[in-house]
Write a protein that holds these residues in place. Structure first.
Motif, PDB file in Angstrom:
ATOM      1  N   PRO A   1      -8.446  -3.710   7.101  1.00 11.34           N
ATOM      2  CA  PRO A   1      -8.947  -3.117   5.861  1.00 11.34           C
ATOM      3  C   PRO A   1      -7.839  -2.607   4.949  1.00 11.34           C
ATOM      4  N   ASP A   2      -6.638  -2.376   5.489  1.00  7.76           N
ATOM      5  CA  ASP A   2      -5.546  -1.925   4.634  1.00  7.76           C
ATOM      6  C   ASP A   2      -5.146  -2.983   3.612  1.00  7.76           C
ATOM      7  N   ALA A   3      -5.455  -4.243   3.880  1.00 11.58           N
ATOM      8  CA  ALA A   3      -5.196  -5.280   2.887  1.00 11.58           C
ATOM      9  C   ALA A   3      -6.036  -5.032   1.638  1.00 11.58           C
ATOM     10  N   LEU A   4      -7.303  -4.667   1.841  1.00  6.57           N
ATOM     11  CA  LEU A   4      -8.172  -4.351   0.705  1.00  6.57           C
ATOM     12  C   LEU A   4      -7.739  -3.047   0.048  1.00  6.57           C
TER      13      LEU A   4
ATOM     14  N   THR B   1      -4.864 -12.465  -3.268  1.00  2.00           N
ATOM     15  CA  THR B   1      -4.034 -12.530  -2.065  1.00  2.00           C
ATOM     16  C   THR B   1      -4.519 -11.544  -1.009  1.00  2.00           C
ATOM     17  N   ALA B   2      -4.835 -10.319  -1.417  1.00  2.00           N
ATOM     18  CA  ALA B   2      -5.293  -9.305  -0.467  1.00  2.00           C
ATOM     19  C   ALA B   2      -6.585  -9.735   0.227  1.00  2.00           C
ATOM     20  N   VAL B   3      -7.477 -10.362  -0.514  1.00  2.00           N
ATOM     21  CA  VAL B   3      -8.734 -10.843   0.077  1.00  2.00           C
ATOM     22  C   VAL B   3      -8.449 -11.915   1.129  1.00  2.00           C
ATOM     23  N   GLN B   4      -7.507 -12.803   0.832  1.00  4.65           N
ATOM     24  CA  GLN B   4      -7.143 -13.824   1.828  1.00  4.65           C
ATOM     25  C   GLN B   4      -6.584 -13.177   3.088  1.00  4.65           C
ATOM     26  N   VAL B   5      -5.735 -12.166   2.922  1.00  2.93           N
ATOM     27  CA  VAL B   5      -5.160 -11.478   4.077  1.00  2.93           C
ATOM     28  C   VAL B   5      -6.262 -10.804   4.891  1.00  2.93           C
ATOM     29  N   TYR B   6      -7.184 -10.147   4.206  1.00  5.84           N
ATOM     30  CA  TYR B   6      -8.275  -9.457   4.905  1.00  5.84           C
ATOM     31  C   TYR B   6      -9.142 -10.451   5.675  1.00  5.84           C
TER      32      TYR B   6
ATOM     33  N   ALA C   1     -18.362  -0.435   0.668  1.00 11.98           N
ATOM     34  CA  ALA C   1     -19.596  -1.129   0.316  1.00 11.98           C
ATOM     35  C   ALA C   1     -20.034  -2.051   1.455  1.00 11.98           C
ATOM     36  N   ASP C   2     -21.284  -2.480   1.411  1.00 11.68           N
ATOM     37  CA  ASP C   2     -21.780  -3.416   2.428  1.00 11.68           C
ATOM     38  C   ASP C   2     -20.948  -4.692   2.439  1.00 11.68           C
ATOM     39  N   ASP C   3     -20.517  -5.119   1.240  1.00 14.19           N
ATOM     40  CA  ASP C   3     -19.641  -6.290   1.121  1.00 14.19           C
ATOM     41  C   ASP C   3     -18.372  -5.836   0.413  1.00 14.19           C
ATOM     42  N   PRO C   4     -17.379  -5.348   1.167  1.00 12.04           N
ATOM     43  CA  PRO C   4     -16.193  -4.781   0.529  1.00 12.04           C
ATOM     44  C   PRO C   4     -15.405  -5.796  -0.288  1.00 12.04           C
ATOM     45  N   VAL C   5     -15.409  -7.056   0.112  1.00 13.97           N
ATOM     46  CA  VAL C   5     -14.685  -8.075  -0.648  1.00 13.97           C
ATOM     47  C   VAL C   5     -15.316  -8.266  -2.014  1.00 13.97           C
ATOM     48  N   ALA C   6     -16.644  -8.385  -2.047  1.00 17.82           N
ATOM     49  CA  ALA C   6     -17.333  -8.551  -3.327  1.00 17.82           C
ATOM     50  C   ALA C   6     -17.109  -7.341  -4.222  1.00 17.82           C
ATOM     51  N   ASP C   7     -17.146  -6.149  -3.632  1.00 15.94           N
ATOM     52  CA  ASP C   7     -16.913  -4.931  -4.402  1.00 15.94           C
ATOM     53  C   ASP C   7     -15.507  -4.929  -4.981  1.00 15.94           C
ATOM     54  N   LEU C   8     -14.542  -5.307  -4.173  1.00 19.66           N
ATOM     55  CA  LEU C   8     -13.146  -5.315  -4.610  1.00 19.66           C
ATOM     56  C   LEU C   8     -12.926  -6.310  -5.740  1.00 19.66           C
ATOM     57  N   LEU C   9     -13.476  -7.513  -5.586  1.00 18.79           N
ATOM     58  CA  LEU C   9     -13.323  -8.534  -6.621  1.00 18.79           C
ATOM     59  C   LEU C   9     -13.990  -8.092  -7.922  1.00 18.79           C
TER      60      LEU C   9
ATOM     61  N   LEU D   1       0.825  -1.207   0.000  1.00 21.64           N
ATOM     62  CA  LEU D   1       0.000   0.000   0.000  1.00 21.64           C
ATOM     63  C   LEU D   1       0.860   1.258   0.000  1.00 21.64           C
ATOM     64  N   HIS D   2       1.930   1.267   0.781  1.00 21.07           N
ATOM     65  CA  HIS D   2       2.764   2.455   0.953  1.00 21.07           C
ATOM     66  C   HIS D   2       3.972   2.493   0.016  1.00 21.07           C
ATOM     67  N   HIS D   3       4.296   1.372  -0.631  1.00 23.27           N
ATOM     68  CA  HIS D   3       5.521   1.304  -1.419  1.00 23.27           C
ATOM     69  C   HIS D   3       5.303   0.915  -2.887  1.00 23.27           C
ATOM     70  N   ALA D   4       4.080   0.673  -3.272  1.00 22.80           N
ATOM     71  CA  ALA D   4       3.815   0.147  -4.611  1.00 22.80           C
ATOM     72  C   ALA D   4       4.316   1.051  -5.728  1.00 22.80           C
TER      73      ALA D   4
END
Length: 358
Positions: A341-344, A330-335, A305-313, A238-241
């Protein structure tokens, strides 16, 4: 609607006539990895199997045919053939395809994993990542075409085998987050990955920085330590990409692929696996991470969103870039394991920075 296994089979059938890389120079070096099988596995796993065919229609147009086999891999020449490059891709694919017909895939993997492990930076770690996705599908019940996909992944890894210069096993007490923060950056971060990695041998602090990671107490400690490493690399992204949005993705996806492979490996291979993928991820950090971070106020947040994982995917699929799709997985697995939430947000950052190929 097709089952997950049937959707994967269809994707593998379309992709197995193509090579595991494309582009590159006149010698066939420094090309791009074929992410088709890996991205297809992610899309299908997350319920987007009905979009795989359309995604592949666009993606396959970028690929090249599998190079023909030239010289059989035998017991006499196989060690010398490791790292042989694009000219040996067809030979290695033929070899591993034959191996899969002669013995169970778990036996092939267990025999070859320790041989290939020292060269884990093969194809910017894509050999190991492709193997990890294939193993994840096989553990999930996929059939013979997934075994063929494993053969293709092992072949790519073997043909592009590249040791990490100065690889050093963990022997310290730092957490993955602390150890990643302590990796020294190359003063000269110019050139292609191979050129950058070669400079690590001359970086004085490089071995000690790798050794500083907490050593696993035993094999049973490895899965948790790998999970910590994947989480730390994902959050650090997130901070180094901005240093290299695509290459730095692999600091998280490579150890995640190894983590998914562990259940199919004998336990005595777990500790060496952690050491190898840690050195590879640390090498990419040293070669590509920037020397400054982006202020928090300029960074994205997780979807609200109500379902942030679904929104992200959904947004990753709409973006369509193969790196965005894999990193989002990978980020979804971490979350889901950490609740951070920083994983998302890290996956949102990847989508912001990585433009899909047209």
């Amino acid at each position: 609607m097709m089952s997950m296994s049937a959707s994967l089979d269809e994707a593998y059938l379309r992709l197995h006539g193509t090579g595991p890389e494309f582009g590159g120079d006149q010698q066939g070096d420094h090309g791009l990895a074929n992410h088709g099988p890996m991205a297809a596995e992610v899309l299908i796993r997350h319920g987007y199997g009905d979009q795989v065919s359309t995604w592949l229609d666009r993606y396959v147009a970028r690929l090249i045919d599998m190079p023909p086999a030239r010289e059989p891999i035998t017991a006499q020449n196989l060690r010398d053939s490791l790292g042989g490059g694009r000219s040996r891709l067809g030979d290695w694919t033929e070899y591993f395809t034959r191996q899969m017909t002669e013995r169970p895939w778990q036996d092939v993997l267990a025999r070859w994993w320790p041989i290939l492990l020292p060269g884990i930076t093969a194809g910017a770690t894509h050999g190991a990542i492709r193997v990890g996705h294939a193993v994840r599908s096989l553990i999930g019940g996929a059939g013979e075409l997934a075994e063929s996909e494993l053969a293709h992944g092992l072949a790519f890894w073997a043909a592009r085998s590249r040791p990490t210069p100065g690889a050093t096993a963990p022997s310290g007490d730092l957490s993955p987050e602390q150890a990643l923060a302590g990796i020294p950056l190359l003063a000269d971060q110019s050139g292609l990955l191979a050129h950058r990695l070669a400079r690590l041998a001359d970086l004085p602090a490089w071995p000690a920085a790798q050794a500083a990671l907490r050593a696993p107490a035993d094999a049973d400690d490895v899965p948790a330590l790998l999970e910590e490493l994947v989480r730390a690399a994902t959050l650090r992204y997130l901070h180094h990409a901005h240093g290299s949005p695509i290459l730095l993705v692999h600091t998280a996806t490579a150890p995640n692929a190894v983590r998914h492979t562990l259940p199919a490996l004998p336990k005595e291979m777990w500790v060496p696996s952690l050491a190898a993928v840690w050195s590879a991820a640390a090498a990419i950090v040293s070669a590509y991470a920037p020397d400054h971070t982006v202020p928090q106020a300029e960074l994205p947040e997780a979807p609200r969103a109500d379902d942030p994982v679904a929104d992200l995917l959904e947004r990753a699929v709409a973006n369509g870039d193969e790196h965005v799709i894999k990193f989002t997985d990978t980020a979804v697995q971490v979350y889901r394991s950490s609740g951070d939430p920083d994983a998302l947000a890290a996956a949102v950052r990847a989508r912001e920075l990585i433009e899909p190929e047209v």
